[in-house]
Design a protein around this motif. Structure first.
Motif, mmCIF file in Angstrom:
data_model
loop_
_atom_site.group_PDB
_atom_site.id
_atom_site.type_symbol
_atom_site.label_atom_id
_atom_site.label_comp_id
_atom_site.label_asym_id
_atom_site.label_seq_id
_atom_site.Cartn_x
_atom_site.Cartn_y
_atom_site.Cartn_z
ATOM 1 N N ALA A 192 0.872 -1.176 0.000
ATOM 2 C CA ALA A 192 0.000 0.000 0.000
ATOM 3 C C ALA A 192 0.904 1.220 0.000
ATOM 4 C CB ALA A 192 -0.895 -0.002 1.241
ATOM 5 N N PRO A 193 0.409 2.347 -0.457
ATOM 6 C CA PRO A 193 1.266 3.538 -0.465
ATOM 7 C C PRO A 193 1.632 3.987 0.947
ATOM 8 C CG PRO A 193 -0.956 4.035 -1.281
ATOM 9 C CD PRO A 193 -0.911 2.578 -1.005
ATOM 10 N N GLY A 194 2.815 4.574 1.065
ATOM 11 C CA GLY A 194 3.238 5.193 2.318
ATOM 12 C C GLY A 194 2.824 6.654 2.338
ATOM 13 N N THR A 195 3.263 7.381 3.339
ATOM 14 C CA THR A 195 2.853 8.785 3.486
ATOM 15 C C THR A 195 3.370 9.666 2.349
ATOM 16 O OG1 THR A 195 4.726 9.178 4.959
ATOM 17 C CG2 THR A 195 2.604 8.717 5.996
ATOM 18 N N LYS A 196 4.593 9.407 1.878
ATOM 19 C CA LYS A 196 5.138 10.235 0.798
ATOM 20 C C LYS A 196 4.340 10.030 -0.488
ATOM 21 C CE LYS A 196 9.368 11.900 -1.254
ATOM 22 N NZ LYS A 196 9.530 11.621 -2.659
ATOM 23 N N VAL A 197 4.032 8.780 -0.804
ATOM 24 C CA VAL A 197 3.244 8.482 -1.995
ATOM 25 C C VAL A 197 1.833 9.043 -1.836
ATOM 26 C CG1 VAL A 197 2.239 6.617 -3.387
ATOM 27 C CG2 VAL A 197 4.640 6.508 -2.675
ATOM 28 N N HIS A 198 1.273 8.948 -0.639
ATOM 29 C CA HIS A 198 -0.047 9.539 -0.384
ATOM 30 C C HIS A 198 -0.009 11.038 -0.678
ATOM 31 C CE1 HIS A 198 -3.965 10.165 1.559
ATOM 32 N NE2 HIS A 198 -3.419 11.277 2.003
ATOM 33 N N ALA A 199 1.065 11.698 -0.260
ATOM 34 C CA ALA A 199 1.183 13.152 -0.453
ATOM 35 C C ALA A 199 1.320 13.531 -1.927
ATOM 36 C CB ALA A 199 2.362 13.695 0.343
ATOM 37 N N GLY A 202 0.752 11.382 -4.678
ATOM 38 C CA GLY A 202 -0.165 10.696 -5.581
ATOM 39 C C GLY A 202 0.550 9.908 -6.668
ATOM 40 N N ILE A 203 1.877 9.763 -6.546
ATOM 41 C CA ILE A 203 2.676 9.065 -7.556
ATOM 42 C C ILE A 203 3.115 7.713 -6.990
ATOM 43 C CG2 ILE A 203 4.773 9.144 -8.966
ATOM 44 C CD1 ILE A 203 4.606 12.250 -8.675
ATOM 45 N N PRO A 204 2.763 6.605 -7.647
ATOM 46 C CA PRO A 204 3.138 5.286 -7.127
ATOM 47 C C PRO A 204 4.653 5.144 -6.953
ATOM 48 C CG PRO A 204 1.689 5.074 -9.050
ATOM 49 C CD PRO A 204 2.063 6.513 -8.930
ATOM 50 N N TRP A 205 5.052 4.547 -5.865
ATOM 51 C CA TRP A 205 6.464 4.237 -5.593
ATOM 52 C C TRP A 205 7.368 5.478 -5.652
ATOM 53 C CZ3 TRP A 205 7.600 -0.418 -3.602
ATOM 54 C CH2 TRP A 205 6.690 -1.461 -3.804
ATOM 55 N N ASP A 206 6.834 6.622 -5.299
ATOM 56 C CA ASP A 206 7.600 7.871 -5.293
ATOM 57 C C ASP A 206 8.251 8.054 -3.919
ATOM 58 O OD1 ASP A 206 8.589 10.393 -5.970
ATOM 59 O OD2 ASP A 206 6.740 11.415 -5.407
ATOM 60 N N ASP A 207 9.150 7.134 -3.581
ATOM 61 C CA ASP A 207 9.782 7.135 -2.263
ATOM 62 C C ASP A 207 11.055 6.285 -2.347
ATOM 63 O OD1 ASP A 207 8.807 4.511 -2.408
ATOM 64 O OD2 ASP A 207 7.307 4.778 -0.854
ATOM 65 N N PRO A 208 11.812 6.148 -1.253
ATOM 66 C CA PRO A 208 13.033 5.334 -1.309
ATOM 67 C C PRO A 208 12.791 3.878 -1.729
ATOM 68 C CG PRO A 208 13.091 6.748 0.623
ATOM 69 C CD PRO A 208 11.712 6.892 0.022
ATOM 70 N N SER A 209 11.663 3.308 -1.347
ATOM 71 C CA SER A 209 11.340 1.933 -1.787
ATOM 72 C C SER A 209 11.221 1.873 -3.301
ATOM 73 C CB SER A 209 10.025 1.455 -1.160
ATOM 74 O OG SER A 209 10.132 1.373 0.231
ATOM 75 N N GLY A 264 16.121 -2.378 -13.126
ATOM 76 C CA GLY A 264 17.037 -1.909 -14.162
ATOM 77 C C GLY A 264 16.345 -1.006 -15.167
ATOM 78 N N VAL A 265 15.384 -0.202 -14.688
ATOM 79 C CA VAL A 265 14.644 0.695 -15.585
ATOM 80 C C VAL A 265 14.768 2.141 -15.118
ATOM 81 C CG1 VAL A 265 12.965 -1.068 -16.257
ATOM 82 C CG2 VAL A 265 12.423 0.449 -14.345
ATOM 83 N N SER A 266 14.599 3.043 -16.057
ATOM 84 C CA SER A 266 14.607 4.479 -15.757
ATOM 85 C C SER A 266 13.271 4.886 -15.144
ATOM 86 C CB SER A 266 14.822 5.276 -17.048
ATOM 87 O OG SER A 266 13.695 5.100 -17.907
ATOM 88 N N ASP A 267 13.245 6.059 -14.541
ATOM 89 C CA ASP A 267 11.980 6.596 -14.021
ATOM 90 C C ASP A 267 10.966 6.719 -15.157
ATOM 91 O OD1 ASP A 267 13.355 6.814 -11.640
ATOM 92 O OD2 ASP A 267 13.175 8.985 -11.473
ATOM 93 N N SER A 282 11.882 -1.839 0.622
ATOM 94 C CA SER A 282 11.996 -0.796 1.645
ATOM 95 C C SER A 282 13.396 -0.747 2.252
ATOM 96 C CB SER A 282 10.990 -1.076 2.764
ATOM 97 O OG SER A 282 11.262 -0.265 3.881
ATOM 98 N N PRO A 283 13.879 0.466 2.586
ATOM 99 C CA PRO A 283 15.143 0.561 3.319
ATOM 100 C C PRO A 283 15.113 -0.217 4.642
ATOM 101 C CG PRO A 283 14.485 2.717 2.505
ATOM 102 C CD PRO A 283 13.332 1.773 2.236
ATOM 103 N N ARG A 284 13.929 -0.456 5.179
ATOM 104 C CA ARG A 284 13.795 -1.243 6.409
ATOM 105 C C ARG A 284 14.229 -2.700 6.204
ATOM 106 N NH1 ARG A 284 10.085 0.038 10.563
ATOM 107 N NH2 ARG A 284 9.424 2.198 10.490
ATOM 108 N N ASN A 285 14.316 -3.127 4.949
ATOM 109 C CA ASN A 285 14.686 -4.515 4.648
ATOM 110 C C ASN A 285 16.184 -4.705 4.444
ATOM 111 O OD1 ASN A 285 12.375 -5.990 4.914
ATOM 112 N ND2 ASN A 285 11.867 -6.032 2.752
ATOM 113 N N ARG A 286 16.979 -3.724 4.816
ATOM 114 C CA ARG A 286 18.442 -3.856 4.666
ATOM 115 C C ARG A 286 18.968 -5.092 5.393
ATOM 116 N NH1 ARG A 286 18.802 2.129 4.620
ATOM 117 N NH2 ARG A 286 18.415 2.040 6.839
#
Length: 193
Positions: free
Chosen positions: A40-47, A49-56, A65-68, A160-164
């Motif tokens: 599910a989206p996190g707070t940054k993506v919620h703010a 509205g862009i999917p996966w627009d965060d460190p994850s 291996g793809v560009s934005d 997620s960075p939490r999965n380091r």
């Protein structure tokens, strides 16, 4: 597809449970070849509205291996999370995705994307939903046996960075799984419909 996306983006079925209110995040197109199903989206993506627009998302694009530009081309790559809205904070991170979204919207979206060649299942929630009893005993073993789900699905841990810690404990993932993943992504993006 346009009408369905409008309906989804106006959805409020679990409004009472959403601390930041509804803001369904989805990106889909009938021509999409690859589908990403995450939590599910996190707070940054919620703010934004862009999917996966965060460190994850940054890590996921690196794994793929793809560009934005390619990642956000919904005619190539669709985004359909298990929960479309930010579910709130839990004791050790975000709460699980709301259970209403997948049964309400997933099949309707899938029916409108006939050109899908690969579905990426990120994390235990999407894997449990789509693989059911085909999953291994845990996420690590499911990812280790990623080939068992090909060619329909590619299974990944959450980026997620939490999965380091998980990544450092499982070096085989970046050595063995990521090269195969990138090969599959490139193959689908360059294939004709």
């Amino acid at each position: 597809m346009k009408e369905l996306l409008i309906k989804i983006r106006k959805c409020e079925i679990c409004k009472a449970y959403l601390p930041l209110g509804p803001r369904p995040i989805v990106a889909a197109h009938p021509n999409a070849k690859i589908l990403i199903i995450g939590h599910a989206p996190g707070t940054k993506v919620h703010a934004t509205g862009i999917p996966w627009d965060d460190p994850s998302g940054k890590q996921l694009r690196k794994w793929m291996g793809v560009s934005d530009e390619t990642f956000y081309d919904e005619t190539q790559i669709a985004q359909m999370p298990m929960g479309f809205c930010y579910p709130g904070k839990g004791k050790s991170g975000d709460l699980p995705p709301r259970p209403e979204c997948a049964p309400q919207w997933h099949q309707q979206l899938l029916d409108k994307m006939p050109n899908l060649k690969l579905t990426i299942l990120i994390g235990q929630y999407s894997q449990r939903h789509y693989l059911g009893n085909r999953m291994e005993k845990n996420l690590t073993e499911t990812v280790r046996n990623f080939g068992n789900y090909a060619p329909e699905y590619f299974v990944l841990p959450h980026p997620s960075p939490r999965n380091r810690f998980w990544l450092s404990k499982n070096p085989w993932f970046e050595k063995e799984v990521i090269p195969e993943f990138q090969e599959q992504i490139a193959k689908q993006l360059t294939s004709g419909n």
